[in-house]
Design a protein around this motif. Structure first.
Motif, PDB file in Angstrom:
ATOM      1  N   ALA A  44      41.600  26.095  38.092  1.00 40.46           N
ATOM      2  CA  ALA A  44      40.562  26.560  37.089  1.00 40.46           C
ATOM      3  C   ALA A  44      39.124  26.273  37.436  1.00 40.46           C
ATOM      4  N   ARG A  45      38.799  25.378  38.016  1.00 44.13           N
ATOM      5  CA  ARG A  45      37.412  24.775  38.489  1.00 44.13           C
ATOM      6  C   ARG A  45      36.781  25.908  39.428  1.00 44.13           C
ATOM      7  N   ARG A  46      37.698  26.031  40.571  1.00 43.31           N
ATOM      8  CA  ARG A  46      37.193  27.043  41.407  1.00 43.31           C
ATOM      9  C   ARG A  46      37.024  28.417  40.865  1.00 43.31           C
ATOM     10  N   LEU A  47      38.108  28.730  39.862  1.00 46.57           N
ATOM     11  CA  LEU A  47      38.068  30.075  39.369  1.00 46.57           C
ATOM     12  C   LEU A  47      36.794  30.327  38.467  1.00 46.57           C
ATOM     13  N   LYS A  48      36.371  29.243  37.726  1.00 49.07           N
ATOM     14  CA  LYS A  48      35.335  29.231  36.921  1.00 49.07           C
ATOM     15  C   LYS A  48      34.081  29.635  37.813  1.00 49.07           C
ATOM     16  N   ALA A  49      33.887  29.024  38.881  1.00 48.37           N
ATOM     17  CA  ALA A  49      32.538  29.502  39.736  1.00 48.37           C
ATOM     18  C   ALA A  49      32.543  30.869  40.186  1.00 48.37           C
ATOM     19  N   LEU A  50      33.959  31.384  40.505  1.00 51.49           N
ATOM     20  CA  LEU A  50      34.046  32.649  40.897  1.00 51.49           C
ATOM     21  C   LEU A  50      33.496  33.592  39.482  1.00 51.49           C
ATOM     22  N   ALA A  51      34.019  33.086  38.550  1.00 45.26           N
ATOM     23  CA  ALA A  51      33.858  33.995  37.278  1.00 45.26           C
ATOM     24  C   ALA A  51      32.316  34.034  36.862  1.00 45.26           C
ATOM     25  N   ASP A  52      31.670  33.082  37.227  1.00 46.61           N
ATOM     26  CA  ASP A  52      30.196  32.893  37.124  1.00 46.61           C
ATOM     27  C   ASP A  52      29.501  33.991  38.025  1.00 46.61           C
ATOM     28  N   GLU A  53      30.135  33.780  39.307  1.00 50.44           N
ATOM     29  CA  GLU A  53      29.422  34.741  40.377  1.00 50.44           C
ATOM     30  C   GLU A  53      29.660  36.310  39.972  1.00 50.44           C
ATOM     31  N   VAL A  54      30.692  36.776  39.642  1.00 49.57           N
ATOM     32  CA  VAL A  54      30.897  38.100  39.620  1.00 49.57           C
ATOM     33  C   VAL A  54      30.873  38.553  37.714  1.00 49.57           C
ATOM     34  N   SER A  55      30.077  37.498  37.138  1.00 48.29           N
ATOM     35  CA  SER A  55      30.109  38.038  35.619  1.00 48.29           C
ATOM     36  C   SER A  55      29.395  39.412  35.345  1.00 48.29           C
ATOM     37  N   ASP A  56      28.611  39.921  36.340  1.00 45.33           N
ATOM     38  CA  ASP A  56      28.230  41.081  35.995  1.00 45.33           C
ATOM     39  C   ASP A  56      28.813  42.267  35.807  1.00 45.33           C
ATOM     40  N   THR A  57      30.092  42.303  36.480  1.00 47.15           N
ATOM     41  CA  THR A  57      30.992  43.413  36.710  1.00 47.15           C
ATOM     42  C   THR A  57      32.254  43.045  36.088  1.00 47.15           C
ATOM     43  N   MET A  58      32.687  41.829  36.060  1.00 47.71           N
ATOM     44  CA  MET A  58      34.165  41.253  36.006  1.00 47.71           C
ATOM     45  C   MET A  58      34.316  40.133  34.933  1.00 47.71           C
ATOM     46  N   VAL A  59      35.059  40.210  34.046  1.00 51.95           N
ATOM     47  CA  VAL A  59      35.390  39.188  33.202  1.00 51.95           C
ATOM     48  C   VAL A  59      36.861  38.560  33.666  1.00 51.95           C
ATOM     49  N   LEU A  60      36.578  37.164  34.142  1.00 53.98           N
ATOM     50  CA  LEU A  60      37.764  36.579  34.599  1.00 53.98           C
ATOM     51  C   LEU A  60      38.580  35.753  33.537  1.00 53.98           C
ATOM     52  N   VAL A  61      39.660  35.691  33.400  1.00 55.85           N
ATOM     53  CA  VAL A  61      40.770  35.090  32.361  1.00 55.85           C
ATOM     54  C   VAL A  61      41.779  34.323  33.143  1.00 55.85           C
ATOM     55  N   MET A  62      41.892  33.112  32.874  1.00 50.19           N
ATOM     56  CA  MET A  62      42.853  32.460  33.933  1.00 50.19           C
ATOM     57  C   MET A  62      44.179  32.550  33.343  1.00 50.19           C
ATOM     58  N   ARG A  63      44.994  33.039  34.264  1.00 50.61           N
ATOM     59  CA  ARG A  63      46.465  33.199  34.012  1.00 50.61           C
ATOM     60  C   ARG A  63      47.109  31.919  33.748  1.00 50.61           C
ATOM     61  N   VAL A  64      47.715  31.549  32.375  1.00 52.86           N
ATOM     62  CA  VAL A  64      48.301  30.115  32.380  1.00 52.86           C
ATOM     63  C   VAL A  64      49.614  30.518  31.500  1.00 52.86           C
ATOM     64  N   TYR A  65      50.705  30.614  32.713  1.00 46.65           N
ATOM     65  CA  TYR A  65      51.904  30.916  32.105  1.00 46.65           C
ATOM     66  C   TYR A  65      52.828  29.584  32.068  1.00 46.65           C
TER      67      TYR A  65
END
Length: 315
Positions: free
Chosen positions: A71-92
């Protein structure tokens, strides 16, 4: 003569939703993440936000420590690509099984057939809260119709799986969920099941459920206008190609439903080969660049390491 519980060997106490929420309360930061995530997804579905949303994460959560690392790694990526994509973590947490197998973190959190559902539910809620505290919105599959009462306040997007999109119980439940809901096409590839589910969930329903106190209750819903279709392939073939997406657009328009499509890059769309998922995603992105306006989101399964594991005797 006894006529009930003939195949029940035990009835164990389950804490009520209110009890579990008292143990793992919603924090202001977590609530802000959830609300912002839901609003953003709603804006994307309403075409007020032109970004794609991407539901990405492990096939299922089994190790909360590794899950939070991801999740921490994904949050860093989410911030990086936030101008084109919204990342939502899959938590199944719940895994529908065709026959048998591990049913997931809530059902058997210790992976030893102890089936401490009471502890699994609390651990699952705590994990969701921790991810939301990081600032990542979360997505999950709603399988058990009672479970959302325990952690639904921490979810931004909900999936209804290919095996349950046809279920009246899950359509009724979806009509009352506070999140946008993606309905997957059936395992044989049938799209009509998902479209009928979207229509049904958009209407008000009354059905049996439980209250926050854990009492049997009649739940009366408003209807959920944010249902949409998720193409995951099926019947031995993928359905992310331009023809399949065009057919989905036509079917949604005919049903007078918003023409919103999410493509699941996993499952039959990648022939159950995780390494094919990037190829699926590239194809769909190409369609968007060529003018497609119906694809609003993607689903991807990923984790820190590739591969899968059986459950050994020595965990």
């Amino acid at each position: 003569a006894q006529t009930e519980n003939l195949n029940i060997v035990a009835v164990d106490h389950m804490p009520s939703p209110e009890e579990i929420k008292a143990r793992v309360p919603l924090t202001e930061r977590a609530a802000a993440t959830v609300l912002a995530g839901r609003q953003t997804l709603s804006d994307i579905l309403d075409r007020k936000d032109k970004r794609l949303f991407v539901v990405v994460g492990p096939c299922s959560i089994h190790d909360p420590v590794a899950g939070l690392d991801y999740a921490r790694r994904l949050k860093a990526l989410a911030d990086e690509v936030s101008d084109t994509m919204v990342l939502v973590m899959r938590v199944y947490f719940e895994k529908p099984r065709t026959a048998t197998g591990w049913k997931g973190f809530i059902n058997d959190p210790y992976m030893n057939d102890s089936f401490r559902i009471d502890e699994g539910m609390e651990k699952a809620r705590r994990f969701l809260r921790d991810v939301c505290e990081i600032g990542l919105p979360t997505a999950t599959e709603a399988l058990d119709p009672i479970a959302p009462q325990y952690y639904g306040d921490l979810i931004a997007w909900t999936a209804i799986g290919a095996r349950t999109s046809e279920s009246q119980t899950h359509r009724e439940m979806s009509s009352g969920l506070s999140t946008p809901v993606g309905f997957k096409n059936a395992t044989d590839g049938d799209l009509e099941v998902a479209i009928n589910a979207i229509i049904s969930a958009s209407r008000p329903h009354s059905f049996l459920g439980i209250s926050g106190k854990g009492q049997s209750a009649i739940l009366r819903t408003r209807g959920n206008r944010l249902g949409h279709v998720v193409l995951r392939g099926g019947g031995g073939r993928p359905n992310y190609d331009t023809v399949s997406i065009s057919l989905a657009e036509q079917a949604l328009a005919k049903a007078k439903m918003p023409v919103n499509v999410v493509v699941d890059c996993s499952h039959a769309n990648s022939w159950k080969k995780p390494e094919f998922q990037p190829l699926v995603m590239k194809d769909v992105i190409h369609q968007i660049r060529e003018g497609n306006r119906s694809v609003v989101g993607l689903m991807i399964e990923s984790f820190i390491e590739a591969g899968n594991q059986s459950i050994p005797a020595d965990l």
